[in-house]
Design an enzyme around this catalytic site. Structure first.
Site, PDB file in Angstrom:
ATOM      1  N   PHE A  22       0.850  -1.192   0.000  1.00 45.31           N
ATOM      2  CA  PHE A  22       0.000   0.000   0.000  1.00 45.31           C
ATOM      3  C   PHE A  22       0.887   1.243   0.000  1.00 45.31           C
ATOM      4  CE2 PHE A  22      -3.191   2.985   1.638  1.00 45.31           C
ATOM      5  CZ  PHE A  22      -4.263   2.633   0.846  1.00 45.31           C
ATOM      6  N   ALA A  57       0.068  -1.983   5.948  1.00 42.70           N
ATOM      7  CA  ALA A  57       0.790  -1.848   7.215  1.00 42.70           C
ATOM      8  C   ALA A  57       0.207  -2.733   8.315  1.00 42.70           C
ATOM      9  CB  ALA A  57       0.796  -0.384   7.654  1.00 42.70           C
ATOM     10  N   VAL A  82       1.923   5.013   6.122  1.00 42.36           N
ATOM     11  CA  VAL A  82       0.547   5.265   6.543  1.00 42.36           C
ATOM     12  C   VAL A  82       0.363   6.777   6.502  1.00 42.36           C
ATOM     13  CG1 VAL A  82      -1.181   4.916   8.342  1.00 42.36           C
ATOM     14  CG2 VAL A  82       0.679   3.259   8.070  1.00 42.36           C
ATOM     15  N   ILE A  83      -0.511   7.224   5.615  1.00 44.02           N
ATOM     16  CA  ILE A  83      -0.720   8.656   5.406  1.00 44.02           C
ATOM     17  C   ILE A  83      -2.107   9.028   5.925  1.00 44.02           C
ATOM     18  CG2 ILE A  83      -0.805  10.500   3.685  1.00 44.02           C
ATOM     19  CD1 ILE A  83       1.026   8.644   1.922  1.00 44.02           C
ATOM     20  N   HIS A  89      -8.991   6.168  10.911  1.00 43.45           N
ATOM     21  CA  HIS A  89      -8.361   4.924  10.459  1.00 43.45           C
ATOM     22  C   HIS A  89      -6.836   4.988  10.603  1.00 43.45           C
ATOM     23  CE1 HIS A  89      -8.008   1.247   8.115  1.00 43.45           C
ATOM     24  NE2 HIS A  89      -7.128   1.847   7.330  1.00 43.45           N
ATOM     25  N   PHE A 114      11.759  -0.240  12.752  1.00 39.33           N
ATOM     26  CA  PHE A 114      10.495   0.366  12.323  1.00 39.33           C
ATOM     27  C   PHE A 114      10.762   1.406  11.245  1.00 39.33           C
ATOM     28  CE2 PHE A 114       6.822   3.229  12.884  1.00 39.33           C
ATOM     29  CZ  PHE A 114       5.789   2.308  12.854  1.00 39.33           C
ATOM     30  N   ARG A 128      10.355  11.948   3.046  1.00 40.32           N
ATOM     31  CA  ARG A 128      11.039  11.002   3.929  1.00 40.32           C
ATOM     32  C   ARG A 128      11.443   9.710   3.223  1.00 40.32           C
ATOM     33  NH1 ARG A 128       8.283  14.547   6.350  1.00 40.32           N
ATOM     34  NH2 ARG A 128       8.544  15.173   8.514  1.00 40.32           N
TER      35      ARG A 128
END
Length: 158
Positions: A22, A57, A82-83, A89, A114, A128
């Site tokens: 994802f 994730a 994860v955005i 959510h 991580f 990033r």
């Protein structure tokens, strides 16, 4: 005084990288950064790197747990992005992913690094993953290499 610390060279380390598909437009850059760091700085051989792909994730901890349970690896790098969206959510996914991966490290006495981005915007995620803010996949790999060596040092000294 006795100081235990690790370096990043770890030629014989066997590393699994568990990667979320994802948000692949970001995660693939994280993977490239992690693999490049393992090879260039850690001197880890290609044959000692295994990539495991999962849908998202939320699935990272289960796959990482299975990898850890195999006993075949010195460490695991978890990569994903994860955005934040318009619903809560994000908080559930990011929190459960982080908690699950931390539990695996403690349960199996195995470094789990991580490298899951948790950002408010797509732009922050892109920054990033290899642009303005460096590559967090590469940083996760550096941390993993050091922890593999720290644990080996502790095993020898304790």
């Amino acid at each position: 005084m006795n100081v235990v610390q690790g370096n990043i060279e770890s030629k014989n380390a066997k590393v699994a990288i568990v990667v979320s598909r994802f948000n692949s437009f970001v995660v693939e850059s994280l993977l490239e950064g992690a693999v490049d760091t393992l090879k260039r700085f850690g001197q880890v051989a290609d044959d000692n790197i295994t990539v495991v792909r999962v849908p998202g994730a939320v699935e990272l901890p289960l796959a990482a747990r299975r990898v850890a349970a195999s006993g075949k690896f010195d460490g695991i790098i978890a990569l994903g992005a994860v955005i934040r969206g318009g619903t809560p959510h994000f908080d559930f996914v990011a929190g459960e992913c982080n908690k699950g991966l931390a539990q695996i490290a403690l349960e199996f006495d195995l470094p789990v690094s991580f490298g899951v981005l948790t950002t408010d915007t797509i732009e922050q995620a892109i920054e990033r993953s290899g642009t303005k803010a460096g590559n967090k996949g590469g940083e996760a790999a550096l941390g993993l290499l050091e922890m593999v060596n720290v644990l080996q040092e502790l095993e020898q000294q304790l």
